[in-house]
Motif scaffolding. Structure first.
Motif, mmCIF file in Angstrom:
data_model
loop_
_atom_site.group_PDB
_atom_site.id
_atom_site.type_symbol
_atom_site.label_atom_id
_atom_site.label_comp_id
_atom_site.label_asym_id
_atom_site.label_seq_id
_atom_site.Cartn_x
_atom_site.Cartn_y
_atom_site.Cartn_z
ATOM 1 N N GLY A 1 75.040 80.247 141.769
ATOM 2 C CA GLY A 1 74.051 79.559 142.582
ATOM 3 C C GLY A 1 73.075 80.467 141.588
ATOM 4 O O GLY A 1 71.740 80.334 142.100
ATOM 5 N N ALA A 2 73.846 81.875 142.931
ATOM 6 C CA ALA A 2 71.914 82.616 142.642
ATOM 7 C C ALA A 2 71.298 82.648 141.166
ATOM 8 O O ALA A 2 70.263 83.872 140.877
ATOM 9 N N SER A 3 72.671 83.139 140.278
ATOM 10 C CA SER A 3 71.816 83.301 138.857
ATOM 11 C C SER A 3 70.686 82.151 137.979
ATOM 12 O O SER A 3 70.424 82.309 137.796
ATOM 13 N N ALA A 4 71.504 80.875 138.640
ATOM 14 C CA ALA A 4 70.428 79.666 138.682
ATOM 15 C C ALA A 4 68.998 80.075 138.978
ATOM 16 O O ALA A 4 67.619 79.332 138.135
ATOM 17 N N VAL A 5 69.286 80.664 140.510
ATOM 18 C CA VAL A 5 67.797 81.073 140.941
ATOM 19 C C VAL A 5 66.586 81.886 140.269
ATOM 20 O O VAL A 5 65.620 82.048 140.284
ATOM 21 N N LEU A 6 67.284 82.724 139.724
ATOM 22 C CA LEU A 6 67.044 83.912 138.758
ATOM 23 C C LEU A 6 66.183 83.026 137.631
ATOM 24 O O LEU A 6 65.341 83.660 137.013
ATOM 25 N N GLY A 7 67.240 81.845 137.170
ATOM 26 C CA GLY A 7 66.842 81.250 136.025
ATOM 27 C C GLY A 7 65.055 80.633 135.903
ATOM 28 O O GLY A 7 64.476 80.450 135.169
ATOM 29 N N LEU A 8 66.204 79.721 137.370
ATOM 30 C CA LEU A 8 64.155 79.127 137.622
ATOM 31 C C LEU A 8 62.767 80.226 138.148
ATOM 32 O O LEU A 8 61.621 79.638 137.444
ATOM 33 N N LEU A 9 63.299 81.269 138.742
ATOM 34 C CA LEU A 9 62.300 82.391 138.899
ATOM 35 C C LEU A 9 61.419 82.560 137.320
ATOM 36 O O LEU A 9 60.262 82.672 137.351
ATOM 37 N N LEU A 10 61.822 83.103 135.773
ATOM 38 C CA LEU A 10 61.977 82.882 134.880
ATOM 39 C C LEU A 10 60.956 81.797 134.963
ATOM 40 O O LEU A 10 59.838 82.161 133.366
ATOM 41 N N ALA A 11 61.662 80.874 134.883
ATOM 42 C CA ALA A 11 60.681 80.111 134.094
ATOM 43 C C ALA A 11 59.802 79.483 134.743
ATOM 44 O O ALA A 11 58.718 79.710 134.052
ATOM 45 N N GLY A 12 59.114 80.017 136.472
ATOM 46 C CA GLY A 12 57.720 79.731 136.972
ATOM 47 C C GLY A 12 57.379 81.455 136.373
ATOM 48 O O GLY A 12 55.970 81.552 136.300
ATOM 49 N N PHE A 13 58.040 82.507 135.881
ATOM 50 C CA PHE A 13 56.746 83.301 135.746
ATOM 51 C C PHE A 13 56.242 82.981 134.170
ATOM 52 O O PHE A 13 55.498 83.315 133.630
ATOM 53 N N PHE A 14 57.203 82.514 133.523
ATOM 54 C CA PHE A 14 56.623 82.038 131.856
ATOM 55 C C PHE A 14 55.381 80.609 132.408
ATOM 56 O O PHE A 14 54.513 80.819 131.679
ATOM 57 N N TYR A 15 55.300 80.234 133.025
ATOM 58 C CA TYR A 15 55.041 78.979 133.389
ATOM 59 C C TYR A 15 54.044 79.594 133.758
ATOM 60 O O TYR A 15 52.532 78.742 132.979
ATOM 61 N N ASN A 16 53.202 80.546 134.413
ATOM 62 C CA ASN A 16 52.092 81.334 135.011
ATOM 63 C C ASN A 16 52.031 82.190 133.505
ATOM 64 O O ASN A 16 50.477 82.106 133.001
ATOM 65 N N ASN A 17 52.192 82.874 133.099
ATOM 66 C CA ASN A 17 51.965 83.388 131.680
ATOM 67 C C ASN A 17 51.276 82.733 130.592
ATOM 68 O O ASN A 17 50.481 82.756 130.006
ATOM 69 N N VAL A 18 51.950 81.042 130.264
ATOM 70 C CA VAL A 18 51.427 80.109 129.047
ATOM 71 C C VAL A 18 50.065 79.943 130.117
ATOM 72 O O VAL A 18 48.702 79.814 129.577
ATOM 73 N N LYS A 19 50.257 79.751 131.706
ATOM 74 C CA LYS A 19 48.995 78.813 132.481
ATOM 75 C C LYS A 19 47.946 79.720 132.216
ATOM 76 O O LYS A 19 46.309 79.715 131.806
ATOM 77 N N ALA A 20 48.159 81.563 131.932
ATOM 78 C CA ALA A 20 47.413 82.387 131.972
ATOM 79 C C ALA A 20 46.438 82.452 130.170
ATOM 80 O O ALA A 20 45.336 82.764 130.604
ATOM 81 N N ALA A 21 46.760 81.539 129.546
ATOM 82 C CA ALA A 21 46.059 81.852 128.415
ATOM 83 C C ALA A 21 44.836 80.737 127.887
ATOM 84 O O ALA A 21 44.901 80.121 128.479
ATOM 85 N N ASP A 22 44.570 81.239 127.011
ATOM 86 C CA ASP A 22 43.279 80.506 126.712
ATOM 87 C C ASP A 22 43.613 79.233 126.134
ATOM 88 O O ASP A 22 43.973 78.833 124.664
ATOM 89 N N PRO A 23 42.844 77.996 127.112
ATOM 90 C CA PRO A 23 43.048 76.678 125.943
ATOM 91 C C PRO A 23 42.374 76.072 124.865
ATOM 92 O O PRO A 23 42.639 75.052 123.992
#
Length: 697
Positions: free
Chosen positions: A9-31
């Protein structure tokens, strides 16, 4: 050992945190420029509107099923069923949200070459990948910990299994509904735009292009995400349910060391696979070449690293969990898991061989376009049929290795056969690295959308060349992911089928699979027929919706002055095309989706023997049909792209027109009917398992 569900369950939470990290990474790129942002926003609006309506329609089905489960099984199972459905829908929505945000950003990055564009598209896909894997594993561990370990409810494992049924329900409707939507728009846009009007794909004059790009997100991202959510959860559930139903376990009896080892091993593999996927995702980096081989190597690096780490972790975990003297060889079950992982990889590579333009089958189909659409269609059909033989051979080999590994570990513990347990854990081997596998798959629709935005925003042709290279690779990665999904579906369904047999026996019934008995024989044939009926209904649905789309696009070209000629200031009515796809797909998904639940329920209440034969027939026919349709469709699509790259006359040639016809035939094959087959197989099996006690009672 007792800590493994919590660690998973904890590893699943880590996966979700990584999804959040990548989300912010993509959002910061110029559209990109205003036109690109406008197109991105229109695609987002269409995708959100469709998913909201789809979930409203499906929620009615979920409520009815929850009431049935509460009345016929236990109320707690209705709760876990709803949890599975809600989390599956949430994963699809999260993936769609970031995919519709990453498309314009990938287009803008493509102006600086593939080295900038590929990582953005991958990270957009990674939000989908780790949302799917994270939510599926977190939800399953929550349900297991709460109902098995903490509350120790009666019929605890029936309650846990209902979680998988909830995930399957959403997956089936999302795949079918999203698939009908995207292919109706795609077929309409291609046939009228490319063939009749002679304009490029995604040309801004074509009113169906926005709907087509919306469809990529609701079908190939949200639908695919729900599909892999269900596959991943099901692959973990299958060995757990097999152990539980074979031993007739109540929650309070699931504390024997041997039983704990067998129950938590799939969770331990999921834990290892999640951590390996997280590490592997950071190995995907873009280069400077638009060559698909170079791009493929960069993209698959993450998957290869994740798979290698999972293999090492599996050997260590098996050695630790099965060191008890009850087990003959602790490495046996590691061999089963690794055998499943290698078989899944091999199925994916087989799909790549039959669908990539680097190999003979696609080049052969492209050559057949010279003599027209008929030979093009025949070439794709034969390539798809040939791929079934290779895939079945690989699956049989994988099953054999998994069974042998299980037998090596233990012969029999109670009613549980070691070989069958080995087959069950082989399925989680195939999907242990779901986080990174889905990331690579979801990358494809983002790259496809990026190309559409480049064309509609009228950017430099060099940008479209970069996005086309990314998109061509995306077709292959999608075929590879489908290979993993359908392979795991066969193994998972087999394990769930055996659990169904144990559940019938536990309820006081007796399941016979003797085909000399008339009920079993009839069930076998009905089961073999159903995947063909399901495919016919979904293809027909695409055909009807596409017909409406074609008429609408023709009408606009005919009635809007200056549209076809590209007169400045004249824009198409894209909203009308979006509405056609939305309404048609929602209406058309109901009957095929309901079939998967209603038919096994009806048969189960008539005769469990007939239901047993039915499930066996559906499993075999459904697997073969899924492989045929996915690979034939992928081959046609890439044959078209091979010609568009300049071979056999290139774009606008007679060969190109023939290839477009082949591609439109293949569209519902590879993106609607084919991918839904693996869900169909598992939905029918898991419905039978959850309701087994009601059938006997």
């Amino acid at each position: 050992m007792e800590a493994i569900p919590y660690l998973a369950g904890a590893s699943a939470v880590l996966g979700l945190l990584l999804a959040g990290f990548f989300y912010n990474n993509v959002k910061a790129a110029d559209p990109g420029n205003d036109r690109m942002v406008l197109l991105m926003t229109e695609i987002q609006k269409g995708a959100r509107a469709f998913l909201k309506q789809e979930y409203v329609w499906v929620s009615g089905f979920v409520v009815v099923m929850a009431i049935l489960i509460a009345a016929l099984i236990v109320p707690a199972a209705a709760i876990t069923y709803v949890i599975g459905a809600v989390l599956s829908a949430a994963a699809g929505y999260a993936g769609m949200t970031v995919a519709t945000m990453a498309n314009a950003r990938t287009t803008n990055a493509a102006q600086d070459g593939p080295g900038k564009a590929l990582p953005i598209a991958f990270r957009g896909g990674a939000v989908m990948g780790f949302s799917v894997a994270g939510l599926a594993l977190a939800g399953l561990m929550l349900v297991y910990i709460l109902f098995v370990l903490v509350l120790e409810v009666d019929d605890a494992f029936e309650v846990v299994t209902a979680y998988g049924l909830g995930a399957s329900s959403i997956a089936l409707f999302s795949r079918v509904g999203g698939g009908i939507y995207t292919k109706a728009a795609d077929v309409g846009a291609d046939l009228v735009g490319k063939v009749e009007a002679g304009i490029p794909e995604d040309d801004p004059r074509n009113p169906a292009t926005i709907a087509d790009n919306v469809g990529d997100n609701v079908g190939d991202v949200a639908g695919m995400g729900a599909d892999l959510f269900e596959s991943y959860a099901g692959s973990i559930l299958a060995p757990i349910s097999l152990v539980a139903f074979a031993g007739g376990l109540a929650a309070e009896n699931a504390t024997e060391p041997v039983t704990i080892s067998l129950l938590v091993f799939p969770m331990a593999i999921a834990l290892a696979g999640m951590l390996a996927s997280i590490i592997g995702s950071f190995f995907v980096k873009g280069g400077t070449s638009t060559d698909t081989k170079a791009l493929s190597k960069a993209l698959h690096m993450g998957t290869n690293v994740a798979m290698a780490l999972t293999v090492i972790a599996t050997v260590v975990l098996a050695g630790w969990l099965f060191s008890d003297s009850t087990f003959d060889n602790s490495l046996g079950l590691a061999i089963s898991v690794i055998g499943g992982l290698v078989a899944g990889w091999a199925l994916g590579k087989t799909a790549e061989f039959y669908t990539s333009d680097h190999f003979g089958p696609v080049k052969k189909i492209a050559g057949q376009t010279v003599t027209g659409p008929a030979t093009t269609v025949l070439g794709g059909v034969s390539a798809g049929l040939l791929s079934v033989a290779a895939s079945v051979g690989l699956l049989a080999l994988g099953v054999g290795v998994a069974y042998w590994g299980g037998e090596m570990a233990f012969d029999q513990i109670g009613s549980l056969d070691g070989g069958l347990y080995g087959i069950a854990v082989a399925a989680i081997g195939m999907l242990a690295t779901t986080g990174v596998v889905v990331s690579v798959d979801a990358y494809g629709p983002i790259a496809d959308n990026a190309g559409g935005i480049a064309e509609m925003a009228e950017l430099d042709p060099g940008v479209r060349e970069v996005t086309d290279a990314l998109d061509s690779l995306g077709n292959t990665t999608a075929a590879v992911a489908k290979g993993f999904a359908v392979g795991s579906a066969a193994l998972t369904a087999l394990a769930l089928f055996k659990s169904f047999e144990f559940a019938v026996a536990a309820a006081g019934g007796n399941l016979s699979l003797n085909i000399g008995e008339v009920e079993v024989f009839i069930g076998l044939f009905i089961g073999a027929m159903l995947p063909f009926l399901f495919a016919a209904l979904t293809i027909d649905a695409v055909g009807r919706a596409a017909q409406q789309m074609i008429e609408e696009v023709r009408r606009q070209f005919r009635e809007i002055p200056g549209l076809r000629e590209g007169k400045e200031g004249v824009i198409p009515d894209s909203a009308r095309c979006v509405a056609i796809s939305t309404q048609a797909s929602l209406k058309e998904m109901i009957v095929p989706g309901a079939l998967a639940v209603v038919v096994p329920l009806v048969m189960g209440f008539i005769s469990v023997d007939a239901l047993g034969g039915f499930l066996a027939g559906a499993l075999v026919a459904g697997f073969c049909l899924a492989i045929f349709m996915a690979n034939a469709g992928g081959a046609w699509d890439n044959a078209k792209k091979y010609i568009e790259a300049g071979h056999h006359g290139g774009k606008g040639s007679e060969s190109h027109k023939a290839a477009v016809v082949g591609d439109t035939v293949g569209d519902p094959f590879k993106d609607t009917s084919g991918p839904a087959m693996n869900i169909l197989i598992k939905v029918m099996t898991i419905v039978s398992l959850v309701f087994a006690s009601a059938f006997v009672g």
